[in-house]
Design a protein around this motif. Sequence first.
Motif, PDB file in Angstrom:
ATOM      1  N   PHE A  16       0.825  -1.205   0.000  1.00  0.00           N
ATOM      2  CA  PHE A  16       0.000   0.000   0.000  1.00  0.00           C
ATOM      3  C   PHE A  16       0.860   1.257   0.000  1.00  0.00           C
ATOM      4  N   ALA A  17       1.918   1.276   0.811  1.00  0.00           N
ATOM      5  CA  ALA A  17       2.810   2.443   0.873  1.00  0.00           C
ATOM      6  C   ALA A  17       3.506   2.677  -0.475  1.00  0.00           C
ATOM      7  N   ALA A  18       3.941   1.594  -1.117  1.00  0.00           N
ATOM      8  CA  ALA A  18       4.592   1.718  -2.423  1.00  0.00           C
ATOM      9  C   ALA A  18       3.601   2.252  -3.465  1.00  0.00           C
ATOM     10  N   ALA A  19       2.385   1.755  -3.448  1.00  0.00           N
ATOM     11  CA  ALA A  19       1.368   2.220  -4.390  1.00  0.00           C
ATOM     12  C   ALA A  19       1.046   3.693  -4.149  1.00  0.00           C
ATOM     13  N   ALA A  20       0.912   4.077  -2.902  1.00  0.00           N
ATOM     14  CA  ALA A  20       0.628   5.473  -2.579  1.00  0.00           C
ATOM     15  C   ALA A  20       1.773   6.377  -3.028  1.00  0.00           C
ATOM     16  N   ALA A  21       3.000   5.948  -2.831  1.00  0.00           N
ATOM     17  CA  ALA A  21       4.159   6.725  -3.280  1.00  0.00           C
ATOM     18  C   ALA A  21       4.157   6.871  -4.799  1.00  0.00           C
ATOM     19  N   GLY A  22       3.800   5.817  -5.503  1.00  0.00           N
ATOM     20  CA  GLY A  22       3.731   5.868  -6.963  1.00  0.00           C
ATOM     21  C   GLY A  22       2.677   6.848  -7.446  1.00  0.00           C
ATOM     22  N   VAL A  23       1.514   6.822  -6.825  1.00  0.00           N
ATOM     23  CA  VAL A  23       0.443   7.740  -7.202  1.00  0.00           C
ATOM     24  C   VAL A  23       0.853   9.184  -6.930  1.00  0.00           C
ATOM     25  N   LEU A  24       1.459   9.447  -5.787  1.00  0.00           N
ATOM     26  CA  LEU A  24       1.909  10.803  -5.458  1.00  0.00           C
ATOM     27  C   LEU A  24       2.977  11.285  -6.437  1.00  0.00           C
ATOM     28  N   LYS A  25       3.892  10.404  -6.804  1.00  0.00           N
ATOM     29  CA  LYS A  25       4.929  10.759  -7.774  1.00  0.00           C
ATOM     30  C   LYS A  25       4.308  11.090  -9.124  1.00  0.00           C
ATOM     31  N   TRP A  26       3.335  10.292  -9.560  1.00  0.00           N
ATOM     32  CA  TRP A  26       2.651  10.527 -10.824  1.00  0.00           C
ATOM     33  C   TRP A  26       1.937  11.883 -10.801  1.00  0.00           C
ATOM     34  N   GLN A  27       1.232  12.185  -9.695  1.00  0.00           N
ATOM     35  CA  GLN A  27       0.538  13.462  -9.580  1.00  0.00           C
ATOM     36  C   GLN A  27       1.525  14.625  -9.608  1.00  0.00           C
ATOM     37  N   ASP A  28       2.649  14.494  -8.921  1.00  0.00           N
ATOM     38  CA  ASP A  28       3.659  15.543  -8.895  1.00  0.00           C
ATOM     39  C   ASP A  28       4.209  15.791 -10.290  1.00  0.00           C
ATOM     40  N   THR A  29       4.512  14.734 -11.018  1.00  0.00           N
ATOM     41  CA  THR A  29       5.022  14.860 -12.386  1.00  0.00           C
ATOM     42  C   THR A  29       3.984  15.504 -13.281  1.00  0.00           C
ATOM     43  N   SER A  30       2.729  15.110 -13.134  1.00  0.00           N
ATOM     44  CA  SER A  30       1.649  15.673 -13.945  1.00  0.00           C
ATOM     45  C   SER A  30       1.486  17.169 -13.687  1.00  0.00           C
ATOM     46  N   VAL A  31       1.528  17.574 -12.442  1.00  0.00           N
ATOM     47  CA  VAL A  31       1.401  18.992 -12.086  1.00  0.00           C
ATOM     48  C   VAL A  31       2.575  19.780 -12.652  1.00  0.00           C
ATOM     49  N   ARG A  32       3.779  19.249 -12.532  1.00  0.00           N
ATOM     50  CA  ARG A  32       4.963  19.948 -13.058  1.00  0.00           C
ATOM     51  C   ARG A  32       4.894  20.081 -14.572  1.00  0.00           C
ATOM     52  N   GLU A  33       4.450  19.041 -15.272  1.00  0.00           N
ATOM     53  CA  GLU A  33       4.313  19.109 -16.724  1.00  0.00           C
ATOM     54  C   GLU A  33       3.277  20.153 -17.119  1.00  0.00           C
ATOM     55  N   THR A  34       2.168  20.211 -16.396  1.00  0.00           N
ATOM     56  CA  THR A  34       1.133  21.205 -16.673  1.00  0.00           C
ATOM     57  C   THR A  34       1.668  22.611 -16.454  1.00  0.00           C
ATOM     58  N   GLU A  35       2.472  22.809 -15.416  1.00  0.00           N
ATOM     59  CA  GLU A  35       3.071  24.119 -15.155  1.00  0.00           C
ATOM     60  C   GLU A  35       4.020  24.517 -16.277  1.00  0.00           C
ATOM     61  N   VAL A  36       4.828  23.578 -16.762  1.00  0.00           N
ATOM     62  CA  VAL A  36       5.760  23.859 -17.859  1.00  0.00           C
ATOM     63  C   VAL A  36       4.982  24.221 -19.117  1.00  0.00           C
ATOM     64  N   VAL A  37       3.959  23.440 -19.440  1.00  0.00           N
ATOM     65  CA  VAL A  37       3.131  23.707 -20.622  1.00  0.00           C
ATOM     66  C   VAL A  37       2.477  25.081 -20.485  1.00  0.00           C
ATOM     67  N   GLY A  38       1.927  25.377 -19.317  1.00  0.00           N
ATOM     68  CA  GLY A  38       1.282  26.675 -19.092  1.00  0.00           C
ATOM     69  C   GLY A  38       2.258  27.825 -19.251  1.00  0.00           C
TER      70      GLY A  38
END
Length: 158
Positions: A16-38
């Motif tokens: 569960f901890a590994a899955a949660a870390a993966g989801v958080l990492k994915w969200q962080d990457t997605s937010v950063r990509e959106t900021e770069v695109v913006g």
Amino acid sequence: MKRVIVYGLLPALALFAAAAAGVLKWQDTSVRETEVVGTEAMRAATEGTIALLSYRPETVVKDLESARGRLTGTFLNAYMQLTHDVVIPGAQQKQISAVATVPGAAPVSATPSHAVVLLFVNQTITVGQDPPTNTASSVRVTLDKVDGRWLISHFDPV
């Protein structure tokens, strides 16, 4: 009981901890990509708007023709018609010059291929020897990514 905890509960918690870390990492990457695109879209919208709205009577043809390289779609066609039929002849005949600046901008939405940016635009217009007039406006600029470049596809005053 110790076996259940050691062989059942602890591995489940680790998974569960590994899955949660993966989801958080994915969200962080997605937010950063959106900021770069913006940020990229905001820069393209700002530079494109300044190019669209700035010209001098002696270079108006070159100024506005060069701005068209920042446009796409039906907006490109409408811009071409307006500049050739109204803006270029008026600027040359009445010695009109315009200088635009963008003191503020904010991305409204951004995906890797489409973005909307809100711009605050100041424009100073001089007609012949008359004193300059200043106008302030806000514009909703829609951009599409075409061949790796952000191009303006809609330009709507708000």
